[in-house]
Motif scaffolding. Structure first.
Motif, PDB file in Angstrom:
ATOM      1  N   ALA A 316       0.953  -1.345  -0.269  1.00 20.06           N
ATOM      2  CA  ALA A 316       0.193  -0.088   0.067  1.00 20.06           C
ATOM      3  C   ALA A 316       0.914   1.235   0.132  1.00 20.06           C
ATOM      4  CB  ALA A 316      -0.888  -0.006   1.227  1.00 20.06           C
ATOM      5  N   PRO A 317       0.572   2.347  -0.528  1.00 20.82           N
ATOM      6  CA  PRO A 317       1.189   3.502  -0.482  1.00 20.82           C
ATOM      7  C   PRO A 317       1.579   3.831   0.972  1.00 20.82           C
ATOM      8  CG  PRO A 317      -0.766   3.869  -2.088  1.00 20.82           C
ATOM      9  CD  PRO A 317      -0.930   2.277  -1.373  1.00 20.82           C
ATOM     10  N   ALA A 373       3.835  -2.943  10.423  1.00 16.17           N
ATOM     11  CA  ALA A 373       2.685  -2.166  10.531  1.00 16.17           C
ATOM     12  C   ALA A 373       1.399  -2.158   9.547  1.00 16.17           C
ATOM     13  CB  ALA A 373       2.975  -0.574  11.034  1.00 16.17           C
ATOM     14  N   THR A 374       1.948  -1.796   8.468  1.00 13.09           N
ATOM     15  CA  THR A 374       0.976  -1.734   7.208  1.00 13.09           C
ATOM     16  C   THR A 374       0.580  -2.961   6.547  1.00 13.09           C
ATOM     17  OG1 THR A 374       2.520  -0.899   5.809  1.00 13.09           O
ATOM     18  CG2 THR A 374       1.229   0.658   7.022  1.00 13.09           C
ATOM     19  N   PRO A 375       1.624  -3.746   6.461  1.00 12.11           N
ATOM     20  CA  PRO A 375       1.264  -5.076   5.554  1.00 12.11           C
ATOM     21  C   PRO A 375       0.403  -6.061   6.493  1.00 12.11           C
ATOM     22  CG  PRO A 375       3.658  -4.834   6.004  1.00 12.11           C
ATOM     23  CD  PRO A 375       3.122  -3.725   6.505  1.00 12.11           C
ATOM     24  N   ALA A 376       0.788  -6.228   7.757  1.00 11.52           N
ATOM     25  CA  ALA A 376       0.019  -6.907   8.509  1.00 11.52           C
ATOM     26  C   ALA A 376      -1.361  -6.771   8.585  1.00 11.52           C
ATOM     27  CB  ALA A 376       0.742  -7.150  10.156  1.00 11.52           C
ATOM     28  N   ALA A 377      -1.682  -5.310   8.530  1.00 11.65           N
ATOM     29  CA  ALA A 377      -3.043  -5.080   8.728  1.00 11.65           C
ATOM     30  C   ALA A 377      -3.684  -5.349   7.230  1.00 11.65           C
ATOM     31  CB  ALA A 377      -3.424  -3.706   8.968  1.00 11.65           C
ATOM     32  N   MET A 378      -2.896  -5.115   6.394  1.00 12.42           N
ATOM     33  CA  MET A 378      -3.227  -5.329   4.892  1.00 12.42           C
ATOM     34  C   MET A 378      -3.782  -6.784   4.857  1.00 12.42           C
ATOM     35  SD  MET A 378      -4.245  -3.452   2.434  1.00 12.42           S
ATOM     36  CE  MET A 378      -3.413  -2.006   2.622  1.00 12.42           C
ATOM     37  N   MET A 379      -2.683  -7.722   5.156  1.00 14.57           N
ATOM     38  CA  MET A 379      -3.036  -9.076   5.076  1.00 14.57           C
ATOM     39  C   MET A 379      -4.181  -9.518   5.908  1.00 14.57           C
ATOM     40  SD  MET A 379       0.791 -10.825   5.720  1.00 14.57           S
ATOM     41  CE  MET A 379       0.043 -12.588   5.514  1.00 14.57           C
ATOM     42  N   ALA A 380      -4.405  -8.899   6.999  1.00 12.39           N
ATOM     43  CA  ALA A 380      -5.819  -9.498   7.584  1.00 12.39           C
ATOM     44  C   ALA A 380      -6.957  -8.748   6.846  1.00 12.39           C
ATOM     45  CB  ALA A 380      -5.615  -8.950   9.019  1.00 12.39           C
ATOM     46  N   ALA A 397      -5.411  -0.726  -3.912  1.00 12.95           N
ATOM     47  CA  ALA A 397      -6.775  -0.509  -4.023  1.00 12.95           C
ATOM     48  C   ALA A 397      -7.533  -0.629  -2.856  1.00 12.95           C
ATOM     49  CB  ALA A 397      -7.346  -1.731  -5.035  1.00 12.95           C
ATOM     50  N   LEU A 398      -7.032  -1.526  -1.999  1.00 15.47           N
ATOM     51  CA  LEU A 398      -7.818  -1.425  -0.775  1.00 15.47           C
ATOM     52  C   LEU A 398      -7.633  -0.053   0.192  1.00 15.47           C
ATOM     53  CD1 LEU A 398      -8.121  -4.478   1.648  1.00 15.47           C
ATOM     54  CD2 LEU A 398      -7.263  -2.244   2.721  1.00 15.47           C
ATOM     55  N   GLU A 399      -6.393   0.473   0.077  1.00 17.56           N
ATOM     56  CA  GLU A 399      -6.046   1.704   0.735  1.00 17.56           C
ATOM     57  C   GLU A 399      -7.092   2.693   0.294  1.00 17.56           C
ATOM     58  OE1 GLU A 399      -2.494   4.752   1.958  1.00 17.56           O
ATOM     59  OE2 GLU A 399      -2.105   2.578   1.431  1.00 17.56           O
ATOM     60  N   SER A 400      -7.236   2.986  -1.071  1.00 15.13           N
ATOM     61  CA  SER A 400      -7.884   3.977  -1.559  1.00 15.13           C
ATOM     62  C   SER A 400      -9.428   3.722  -1.230  1.00 15.13           C
ATOM     63  CB  SER A 400      -7.760   3.747  -3.255  1.00 15.13           C
ATOM     64  OG  SER A 400      -6.604   4.104  -3.693  1.00 15.13           O
ATOM     65  N   ALA A 401      -9.662   2.265  -1.320  1.00 14.52           N
ATOM     66  CA  ALA A 401     -11.160   2.238  -0.837  1.00 14.52           C
ATOM     67  C   ALA A 401     -11.493   2.469   0.510  1.00 14.52           C
ATOM     68  CB  ALA A 401     -11.596   0.629  -1.140  1.00 14.52           C
ATOM     69  N   GLY A 402     -10.670   2.627   1.141  1.00 15.89           N
ATOM     70  CA  GLY A 402     -10.758   3.040   2.866  1.00 15.89           C
ATOM     71  C   GLY A 402     -10.867   4.562   2.958  1.00 15.89           C
ATOM     72  N   ALA A 403     -10.487   5.362   1.881  1.00 21.35           N
ATOM     73  CA  ALA A 403     -10.603   6.846   1.863  1.00 21.35           C
ATOM     74  C   ALA A 403     -11.873   7.093   0.916  1.00 21.35           C
ATOM     75  CB  ALA A 403      -9.475   7.514   1.299  1.00 21.35           C
ATOM     76  N   VAL A 404     -12.611   6.099   0.339  1.00 21.54           N
ATOM     77  CA  VAL A 404     -13.970   6.553  -0.475  1.00 21.54           C
ATOM     78  C   VAL A 404     -14.728   7.555   0.109  1.00 21.54           C
ATOM     79  CG1 VAL A 404     -15.893   5.764  -1.742  1.00 21.54           C
ATOM     80  CG2 VAL A 404     -13.519   4.622  -2.075  1.00 21.54           C
ATOM     81  N   GLN A 405     -15.109   8.682  -0.571  1.00 24.18           N
ATOM     82  CA  GLN A 405     -16.258   9.470   0.123  1.00 24.18           C
ATOM     83  C   GLN A 405     -17.338   9.613  -0.849  1.00 24.18           C
ATOM     84  OE1 GLN A 405     -12.919  12.364  -0.653  1.00 24.18           O
ATOM     85  NE2 GLN A 405     -13.654  13.238   1.105  1.00 24.18           N
ATOM     86  N   ALA A 406     -17.236   9.068  -2.266  1.00 21.54           N
ATOM     87  CA  ALA A 406     -18.500   9.195  -3.067  1.00 21.54           C
ATOM     88  C   ALA A 406     -18.232   7.829  -3.738  1.00 21.54           C
ATOM     89  CB  ALA A 406     -18.358  10.450  -3.964  1.00 21.54           C
ATOM     90  N   ALA A 654     -12.407  -2.056   4.196  1.00 21.95           N
ATOM     91  CA  ALA A 654     -11.326  -1.167   3.610  1.00 21.95           C
ATOM     92  C   ALA A 654     -11.083  -0.079   4.715  1.00 21.95           C
ATOM     93  CB  ALA A 654     -11.435  -0.980   2.290  1.00 21.95           C
ATOM     94  N   ARG A 655     -12.281   0.725   5.086  1.00 20.10           N
ATOM     95  CA  ARG A 655     -12.053   1.601   6.031  1.00 20.10           C
ATOM     96  C   ARG A 655     -11.585   1.109   7.341  1.00 20.10           C
ATOM     97  NH1 ARG A 655     -16.465   2.959   4.960  1.00 20.10           N
ATOM     98  NH2 ARG A 655     -17.897   2.209   6.717  1.00 20.10           N
ATOM     99  N   GLN A 656     -12.045   0.163   7.895  1.00 15.78           N
ATOM    100  CA  GLN A 656     -11.565  -0.231   9.159  1.00 15.78           C
ATOM    101  C   GLN A 656      -9.776  -0.695   8.884  1.00 15.78           C
ATOM    102  OE1 GLN A 656     -13.058  -0.314  11.983  1.00 15.78           O
ATOM    103  NE2 GLN A 656     -14.906   0.630  11.009  1.00 15.78           N
ATOM    104  N   THR A 657      -9.628  -1.299   7.938  1.00 14.15           N
ATOM    105  CA  THR A 657      -8.223  -1.704   7.844  1.00 14.15           C
ATOM    106  C   THR A 657      -7.319  -0.603   7.589  1.00 14.15           C
ATOM    107  OG1 THR A 657      -9.032  -3.696   6.168  1.00 14.15           O
ATOM    108  CG2 THR A 657      -6.671  -2.971   5.946  1.00 14.15           C
ATOM    109  N   VAL A 658      -7.629   0.527   7.070  1.00 11.38           N
ATOM    110  CA  VAL A 658      -6.804   1.763   6.762  1.00 11.38           C
ATOM    111  C   VAL A 658      -6.651   2.249   8.529  1.00 11.38           C
ATOM    112  CG1 VAL A 658      -6.706   4.024   6.112  1.00 11.38           C
ATOM    113  CG2 VAL A 658      -7.150   2.234   4.532  1.00 11.38           C
ATOM    114  N   GLY A 659      -7.785   2.034   9.228  1.00 14.32           N
ATOM    115  CA  GLY A 659      -7.649   2.654  10.426  1.00 14.32           C
ATOM    116  C   GLY A 659      -6.642   1.870  11.464  1.00 14.32           C
ATOM    117  N   VAL A 660      -6.683   0.572  11.087  1.00 13.17           N
ATOM    118  CA  VAL A 660      -5.797  -0.449  11.769  1.00 13.17           C
ATOM    119  C   VAL A 660      -4.293   0.096  11.418  1.00 13.17           C
ATOM    120  CG1 VAL A 660      -4.968  -2.852  12.417  1.00 13.17           C
ATOM    121  CG2 VAL A 660      -7.467  -2.063  12.489  1.00 13.17           C
ATOM    122  N   MET A 661      -3.951   0.249  10.162  1.00 11.03           N
ATOM    123  CA  MET A 661      -2.656   0.720   9.616  1.00 11.03           C
ATOM    124  C   MET A 661      -2.272   1.837  10.199  1.00 11.03           C
ATOM    125  SD  MET A 661      -3.611  -0.236   5.414  1.00 11.03           S
ATOM    126  CE  MET A 661      -2.193   0.605   4.942  1.00 11.03           C
TER     127      MET A 661
END
Length: 711
Positions: A316-317, A373-380, A397-406, A654-661
């Motif tokens: 992820a970025p 920190a980030t890849p562990a959350a991403m794997m889960a 893609a998952l990280e971007s999905a976690g920030a989707v507004q529209a 995705a939103r929860q995953t980005v939060g854990v990252m």
């Protein structure tokens, strides 16, 4: 350029992954290389005209690690857990020291082993059990970098050599226990880390357990139990109650209910009978015989496992920030440890105290937690998403999905069933519904038009009907069909104008007629009746859209008529100004561009060729599995279950995953920010520093595991 994925062995921290990446990316024939410390994989885009996978393995091995080619097995290989005996043996060496330290808590040194025993135990630990650390440190330094092994080796070697020197000079104030316990705690932490990554955190391992090892197959006129790897396409297999389906196939006998939640996220079992498809890994309630059509990697389960393995190996970025820090972290820590030693020696005038503080800095400052920190959350997160029927193609893609507004939704096939259904029937006086169906179906069965097929399908649910002989069946483009029925005359089916009559205004004022396609029927210019056909909403669309609206602005952008789109929007509780009809592919792209100009992160869902440009432009494009190839290729994620509910689940995960990252990055950084100064000031002994270092990685992994309990 082709892409290949290797399994990497021997990495001990994020600095190792960075070193492999750096070496690979310097090669002209490597377009891009990404090494994931958490999944222990390397994804490489390379020019196969200039190099080969075998040469890439040699390059990786020169950096001090082992790389394995993709196996020829039908499914991705689940990593084999490492042996644990070394960890437990090393912990056993610490037992005498632990007993002595308990005595020291009460002011007594009587329980501490004799000096010669301490020397023997420490020598065994430092010369045998520390060898993996020495090898890793040497390979790292030889490659022009430094990793966690360098820190541990420097720290424990300094303690061991100093204590030996003091013993030789008759000084009994030594620290053999510190070196042994640091090695033990660090090894135990790495063991927990590896076990978590390969076990609880690894959804791929769970997927690979879903197919049975043996299966009943019909051969030589009897049923035989054979290993799964001996099954071939076309074999007839039997699935009995409580067992799992071994291959994707078609039911040829029996009936059962199949739990397919592992593939589609659909919690309700699906009824299977003759002619229905069964999917590998499904759990049966009942018994069916089925013909194997796809095996291993060709099944939906195999495709899912391959997609998950590839996605978990990507980065992820957000992980790039941690990588940049880890790349310079170890050299900086070595400098900080030297400064701490010099400063404490000058201020305290005590070489022993200064040495212990410098060593504590080396041991406590490990980039492992930062790298996980980030890849562990991403794997889960990816594992949970796959189990809910959402396949993200990569971590970005998952990280971007976690920030989707529209969220922009196509209508047909996304919110609606994607095919017309009869929603209303009107019959003229003295004409029964059965008669209307009989005359209409006699003609419509000669047409492949979706509206015609929908009427034929609706008629099949009614009682048996008369058949008519037809002559001169003709299609009038854009109008309808006309034919001659023997002994009855000319029948017309199509638009009301084509059939020569208008429907009653009272009828057209009703919603399900006003927003439907009308198929009228006349015989010898006499009105018989009409059908209202519409693409109906899926059962869960309303609830799913309302769920989406809790966190996102939702729009419908469709090529269908504006009136129909507005009617659908009204049904799902969406404001009319958020529903846009008559949109061509270019207009869909322009709509997304306008939203992006407002600095919004956009998700687009579609299933057709006309949706491909918009899917590619959106920050995250979701394609429905089974849609056009170009749509799936353009999208960043795939919804296995064609439902907006699956989309809502995917965005929530995705939103929860980005939060854990973000939480993990904070924990990892704050751990080092606090740990290094405390160690430099003498508040942490090397032993406590080793324990803290081990716990830091485990805590990050534990936080990531919370995602697997997500509702």
């Amino acid at each position: 350029m082709p892409q290949i994925q290797f399994q990497i062995k021997g990495m001990t921290c994020q600095a190792c992954a960075n070193r492999i990446e750096k070496v690979l990316n310097k090669k002209d024939f490597v377009q891009a290389a990404s090494v994931n410390f958490a999944s222990e994989t390397a994804q490489i885009h390379f020019d196969d005209t200039q190099t080969s996978p075998e040469q890439l393995i040699q390059i990786i091995e020169k950096t001090g690690f082992q790389a394995a080619l993709p196996t020829s097995s039908t499914l991705p290989e689940n990593p084999t857990p490492q042996s644990t005996w070394r960890v437990w043996a090393l912990l056993a060496l610490t037992a005498p020291f632990m007993l002595g330290m308990v005595g020291m808590l009460f002011g007594s040194h009587a329980l501490m082993p004799p000096l010669w025993v301490q020397i023997v135990l420490a020598t065994v630990a430092q010369t045998y059990f520390a060898l993996p650390f020495y090898r890793g440190a040497w390979a790292s330094l030889r490659a022009g970098a430094a990793n966690m092994d360098v820190l541990v080796t420097l720290g424990t070697s300094a303690i061991f050599v100093y204590s030996l020197a003091m013993s030789a000079n008759g000084v009994h104030h030594v620290y053999f226990e510190a070196g042994v316990m640091v090695l033990a705690f660090v090894s135990l932490g790495k063991h927990w880390e590896a076990k978590t990554k390969r076990g609880s955190l690894n959804a791929l391992g769970a997927l690979l357990q879903l197919t049975p090892k043996e299966v009943l197959v019909y051969k030589n006129e009897n049923w035989q139990t054979v290993p799964l790897n001996q099954i071939q396409k076309g074999d007839v297999l039997r699935g009995v109650h409580g067992t799992r389906v071994a291959a994707d196939g078609e039911v040829i006998a029996g009936e059962a209910w199949a739990d397919e939640s592992h593939l589609t996220g659909e919690s309700q079992p699906v009824h299977k009978t003759i002619g229905n498809k069964v999917l590998a890994g499904s759990v049966l309630s009942g018994s069916v015989d089925y013909r194997a059509e796809s095996l291993g990697a060709d099944t939906l389960l195999g495709d899912m496992a391959a997609a998950l393995a590839q996605a978990q190996g990507s980065k992820a970025p957000m992980a790039r920030l941690a990588d940049k820090v880890a790349a310079v972290f170890v050299p900086v820590v070595v400098v900080v440890a030297l400064l701490a030693f010099v400063f404490n020696f000058i201020v305290l005038g005590d070489f022993q105290a200064a040495l212990m503080r410098g060593v504590a800095v080396l041991v406590v400052a490990c980039p492992c937690a930062l790298g996980l920190a980030t890849p562990a959350a991403m794997m889960a997160g990816m594992g949970v998403a796959v189990q809910r029927g959402v396949w993200f193609k990569d971590a970005a893609a998952l990280e971007s999905a976690g920030a989707v507004q529209a969220v922009v939704l196509d209508k047909t096939g996304t919110l609606t069933q994607g095919k017309p259904e009869v929603v209303g029937i009107w019959c003229a006086e003295n004409i029964s519904e059965k008669q209307l169906f009989e005359l209409t179906v006699a003609v419509e069965r000669h047409s492949a038009h979706p509206l015609a097929q929908a009427i034929v399908q609706a008629a099949s649910k009614t009682e048996e009907m008369l058949d008519f002989e037809l002559e001169n069946v003709n299609t009038v483009a854009g109008e309808g069909m006309v034919a001659q029925i023997k002994s009855q005359g000319e029948i017309r089916i199509g638009t009301p104008e084509f059939c020569g009559f208008r429907l009653p205004e009272t009828l057209l004022s009703q919603n399900h007629w006003a927003n439907s396609s009308i198929v009228a029927v006349s015989l010898n210019h006499q009105t018989l009746g009409a059908f209202a056909l519409a693409d109906t909403l899926k059962n869960d669309s309303c609830a799913a859209v309302q769920k989406l609206r809790q966190h996102h602005e939702v729009y419908i952008v469709s090529g269908d008529h504006a009136a129909t789109v507005h009617h659908i929007a009204q049904q799902i509780g969406l404001p009319e100004h958020n529903a846009h009809g008559n949109c061509q592919p270019r207009q869909k792209v322009e709509f997304i561009q306008k939203l992006k100009q407002k600095n919004q992160t956009i998700a687009m869902v579609g299933d057709g060729i006309n949706d491909a440009p918009a899917l590619a432009l959106a920050d995250v494009g979701f394609a429905v599995r089974g849609s056009t190839d170009i749509a799936e290729h353009s999208a960043n994620a795939v919804l296995v279950r064609p439902s907006v509910a699956a989309l809502a689940d995917g965005l929530h995960i995705a939103r929860q995953t980005v939060g854990v990252m973000k939480q993990n990055l904070f924990f990892a950084l704050i751990y080092n920010v606090l740990g290094i100064p405390l160690a430099a000031m003498g508040y942490l002994t090397p032993v406590l520093a080793g324990a803290m270092m081990a716990l830091s990685s485990v805590s990050v992994l534990g936080n990531a595991l919370r995602l697997k309990r997500m509702k």
